[in-house]
Design a protein around this motif. Structure first.
Motif, mmCIF file in Angstrom:
data_model
loop_
_atom_site.group_PDB
_atom_site.id
_atom_site.type_symbol
_atom_site.label_atom_id
_atom_site.label_comp_id
_atom_site.label_asym_id
_atom_site.label_seq_id
_atom_site.Cartn_x
_atom_site.Cartn_y
_atom_site.Cartn_z
ATOM 1 N N UNK A 83 -15.042 6.726 19.395
ATOM 2 C CA UNK A 83 -13.717 6.875 18.803
ATOM 3 C C UNK A 83 -13.783 6.430 17.346
ATOM 4 N N UNK A 84 -13.145 7.206 16.468
ATOM 5 C CA UNK A 84 -13.258 6.944 15.035
ATOM 6 C C UNK A 84 -11.893 6.889 14.364
ATOM 7 N N UNK A 85 -11.846 6.155 13.258
ATOM 8 C CA UNK A 85 -10.688 6.120 12.363
ATOM 9 C C UNK A 85 -11.205 5.543 11.047
ATOM 10 N N UNK A 86 -10.344 5.417 10.055
ATOM 11 C CA UNK A 86 -10.824 4.797 8.815
ATOM 12 C C UNK A 86 -9.818 3.793 8.262
ATOM 13 N N UNK A 87 -10.392 2.740 7.670
ATOM 14 C CA UNK A 87 -9.605 1.639 7.136
ATOM 15 C C UNK A 87 -9.029 1.934 5.755
ATOM 16 N N UNK A 88 -9.737 2.737 4.983
ATOM 17 C CA UNK A 88 -9.353 2.941 3.587
ATOM 18 C C UNK A 88 -8.216 3.950 3.462
ATOM 19 N N UNK A 89 -7.482 3.830 2.368
ATOM 20 C CA UNK A 89 -6.345 4.713 2.085
ATOM 21 C C UNK A 89 -6.443 5.205 0.651
ATOM 22 N N UNK A 90 -5.734 6.278 0.366
ATOM 23 C CA UNK A 90 -5.703 6.782 -1.009
ATOM 24 C C UNK A 90 -4.790 5.897 -1.849
ATOM 25 N N UNK A 91 -5.001 5.853 -3.154
ATOM 26 C CA UNK A 91 -4.184 4.988 -4.011
ATOM 27 C C UNK A 91 -2.775 5.536 -4.206
ATOM 28 N N UNK A 92 -1.925 4.694 -4.762
ATOM 29 C CA UNK A 92 -0.578 5.105 -5.167
ATOM 30 C C UNK A 92 -0.416 4.778 -6.645
ATOM 31 N N UNK A 93 0.466 5.487 -7.363
ATOM 32 C CA UNK A 93 0.669 5.182 -8.776
ATOM 33 C C UNK A 93 1.218 3.774 -8.977
ATOM 34 N N UNK A 94 0.929 3.219 -10.123
ATOM 35 C CA UNK A 94 1.496 1.901 -10.452
ATOM 36 C C UNK A 94 3.019 1.970 -10.403
ATOM 37 N N UNK A 113 8.922 8.464 -6.048
ATOM 38 C CA UNK A 113 9.905 8.767 -5.015
ATOM 39 C C UNK A 113 9.789 7.944 -3.744
ATOM 40 N N UNK A 114 8.983 6.888 -3.756
ATOM 41 C CA UNK A 114 8.870 6.047 -2.567
ATOM 42 C C UNK A 114 10.190 5.333 -2.297
ATOM 43 N N UNK A 168 -0.259 11.295 17.216
ATOM 44 C CA UNK A 168 0.989 10.845 16.604
ATOM 45 C C UNK A 168 1.869 12.054 16.314
ATOM 46 N N UNK A 169 3.144 11.935 16.649
ATOM 47 C CA UNK A 169 4.091 13.010 16.351
ATOM 48 C C UNK A 169 4.349 13.069 14.857
ATOM 49 N N UNK A 170 4.312 14.267 14.295
ATOM 50 C CA UNK A 170 4.549 14.454 12.864
ATOM 51 C C UNK A 170 5.356 15.723 12.647
ATOM 52 N N UNK A 171 6.469 15.609 11.938
ATOM 53 C CA UNK A 171 7.197 16.802 11.529
ATOM 54 C C UNK A 171 6.661 17.287 10.183
ATOM 55 N N UNK A 172 7.223 18.340 9.672
ATOM 56 C CA UNK A 172 6.714 18.941 8.442
ATOM 57 C C UNK A 172 6.757 17.959 7.276
ATOM 58 N N UNK A 173 7.873 17.223 7.140
ATOM 59 C CA UNK A 173 8.008 16.269 6.039
ATOM 60 C C UNK A 173 6.947 15.174 6.130
ATOM 61 N N UNK A 174 6.671 14.711 7.331
ATOM 62 C CA UNK A 174 5.650 13.672 7.486
ATOM 63 C C UNK A 174 4.268 14.199 7.115
ATOM 64 N N UNK A 175 3.944 15.408 7.537
ATOM 65 C CA UNK A 175 2.632 15.966 7.189
ATOM 66 C C UNK A 175 2.493 16.114 5.685
ATOM 67 N N UNK A 176 3.579 16.480 5.024
ATOM 68 C CA UNK A 176 3.529 16.641 3.575
ATOM 69 C C UNK A 176 3.435 15.299 2.860
ATOM 70 N N UNK A 197 4.201 10.494 -1.452
ATOM 71 C CA UNK A 197 5.173 9.419 -1.279
ATOM 72 C C UNK A 197 5.824 9.457 0.099
ATOM 73 N N UNK A 198 6.313 8.283 0.507
ATOM 74 C CA UNK A 198 7.108 8.129 1.738
ATOM 75 C C UNK A 198 6.335 8.451 3.014
#
Length: 484
Positions: free
Chosen positions: A105-116, A122-123, A438-446, A451-452
């Motif tokens: 089973x696999x997953x990853x700890x790292x995430x992409x950055x966010x702007x300062x 829009x968060x 995990x359940x994801x609607x269109x907005x969540x996938x985007x 952001x958000x």
């Protein structure tokens, strides 16, 4: 006329699409516990480190993340043999009664950055505060990919608490740099290969239990990646003499490059509906509106028509039936009044399963058709092999786990469009799947990489149910593992 009519029918039916419920209500305490644990992990900003040795600050973050995992899941880490791979990857082995045919089973700890200035992006909540509000956990990594990691660990921790132990050896791998090509995963696969470990089944991130993902389908769609596209990064470059901007040449380096980029977008790759995509379309056929049902139930006989219709239904579906090329970075002159001596563009290519990187390069060269444009391959990885579906025991195990956690969902295979650490494991395992329960609607996938980003608390509970069902199902624990 034959193309216009089905296209009009599909668009009319798609306009009436509404979100469907995403399955049974999971155990509330189980879901809430997973949400609280995920929030704690989101608060550790394990942004993908740059290439090279870890800085002191990055090393401290990943060390803190591991300590938090150990605190949240003490039984898992007590039962497992743990080692570090690469800079921050974690490879765990929970011994079973048999070493043959282990599960990874696999997953990853790292995430992409966010702007300062994340608020300007829009968060609604600070991206690394792990806010729990409105029935969701908010923050970077909740969907990609800490949420999936949490539900797997929650399931395993609860099973171990109940006195369960795996029949097969169970491996867990948590990458530390998946968002930058997965060097930690490459190292983990090398170690497993040296030790003669050949996972019977691998499950990593990828598809999801998606709503609003397919025209007229009102039920959730559990899409499980049976393969993934290849990935290639190219640099286009044009050189010229440069000079002062007051005396521009008839054709400049940026102008020549611009013509090349327009040619790439004006001449998309040809469509090809792969067998996995046919299986997906025929799988959803009984659950869509009648006009579309008639088209999809015999999808295998209508590849040519589908190859023309599907690309017009939106970018997600279009990317499923062709290689894609996205222009991502541009560079030209260093000053506003200086002619560029060199203009460059970076192209991100996702190579369709059934094609090759060489074929993609040949198509781009033909589309550009200009010897002044130099094309350099910066990196390339071929599409992944296709894992078994249909009546295969592993595919049935995944389907049964989906039914236990999202009983209304339609389970179908698909070709994953993005890249994952799983692509590195394909050479040592015959069955590599890509799915986050995990359940994801269109907005969540985007919102993934945007952001958000957020995940529903109920979806976390369902994800735990999925992994408990998967780990305790008959297919992963037969009396004789070597016989399956």
């Amino acid at each position: 006329m034959r193309l216009r009519r089905p296209l009009r029918m599909l668009k009319r039916a798609s306009a009436a699409l509404t979100a469907a419920p995403t399955g049974q209500a999971p155990d509330v305490r189980q879901a809430q516990r997973a949400a609280e644990h995920l929030a704690r992990l989101v608060r550790i900003p394990t942004v993908t480190p740059p290439p090279g040795p870890l800085s002191k600050s990055d090393a401290a973050l990943f060390a803190a993340y591991r300590e938090e995992l150990e605190a949240l899941y003490p039984r898992v880490f007590a039962a497992a043999e743990v080692e570090t791979t690469g800079r921050a990857g974690l490879l765990l082995r929970v011994p079973g009664q048999f070493a043959e045919r282990p599960v990874l089973l696999m997953a990853h700890q790292d995430v992409v950055p966010v702007p300062v200035d994340w608020a300007a992006e829009g968060w609604e909540h600070p991206p690394f505060d792990g806010v729990i509000a409105g029935g969701r956990v908010h923050g970077r990594g909740t969907l990609d990919d800490k949420g999936a990691m949490v539900v797997a660990l929650e399931a395993l921790e609860s099973l171990l608490t109940d006195g369960w132990s795996p029949l097969r050896d169970l491996y867990l791998f948590f990458g530390g740099d998946e968002e930058s090509h997965g060097a930690a995963a490459v190292e983990a696969v090398r170690l497993l290969e040296e030790r003669g470990v050949e996972p019977w089944m691998v499950l990593d991130e990828g598809g999801a239990v998606a709503t609003q993902a397919f025209p007229t389908l009102r039920r959730p769609m559990a899409v499980i990646g049976a393969s993934e596209k290849g990935m290639m990064t190219l640099r286009l470059a044009v050189e010229s003499l440069g000079g002062h901007a007051s005396t521009p040449p008839r054709q400049s380096a940026p102008g020549i490059l611009a013509h090349a980029l327009v040619a790439i977008e004006d001449k998309p790759f040809p469509t090809a509906v792969h067998d996995v995509t046919i299986e997906m379309l025929e799988g959803v056929a009984p659950h869509v509106a009648r006009p579309m049902r008639a088209l999809l139930k015999r999808a295998g006989r209508r590849r040519s028509l589908l190859g023309r219709v599907v690309p017009r239904l939106g970018p997600e579906l279009a990317a499923m039936v062709r290689t894609t090329a996205a222009i991502t970075q541009l560079e030209g002159s260093p000053a506003q009044n200086v002619l560029a001596t060199r203009a460059t563009a970076v192209i991100n290519v996702r190579v369709a399963v059934g094609s090759t990187c060489d074929e993609a390069v040949a198509h781009l060269r033909a589309a550009i058709d200009d010897p002044r444009v130099d094309l350099e391959i910066l990196e390339a990885s071929e599409p992944s092999p296709v894992s078994p579906t249909g009546d295969d025991a592993r595919w049935r195990a995944l389907g049964a786990a989906v039914s236990a956690s999202y009983p209304d969902a339609v389970t179908v295979p698909y070709i994953m469009l993005a890249a994952s650490d799983a692509r590195h494991v394909a050479r040592i395992s015959p069955a590599v799947y890509r799915f986050s329960p995990l359940a994801m609607n269109k907005a969540q996938r985007e919102a993934i990489h945007g952001p958000n980003e957020s995940v529903e608390i109920s979806a976390l509970g369902a994800g735990v149910t999925f992994y408990r069902a998967l780990l305790t199902g008959d297919a992963l624990g037969p009396s004789d593992p070597a016989a399956s």
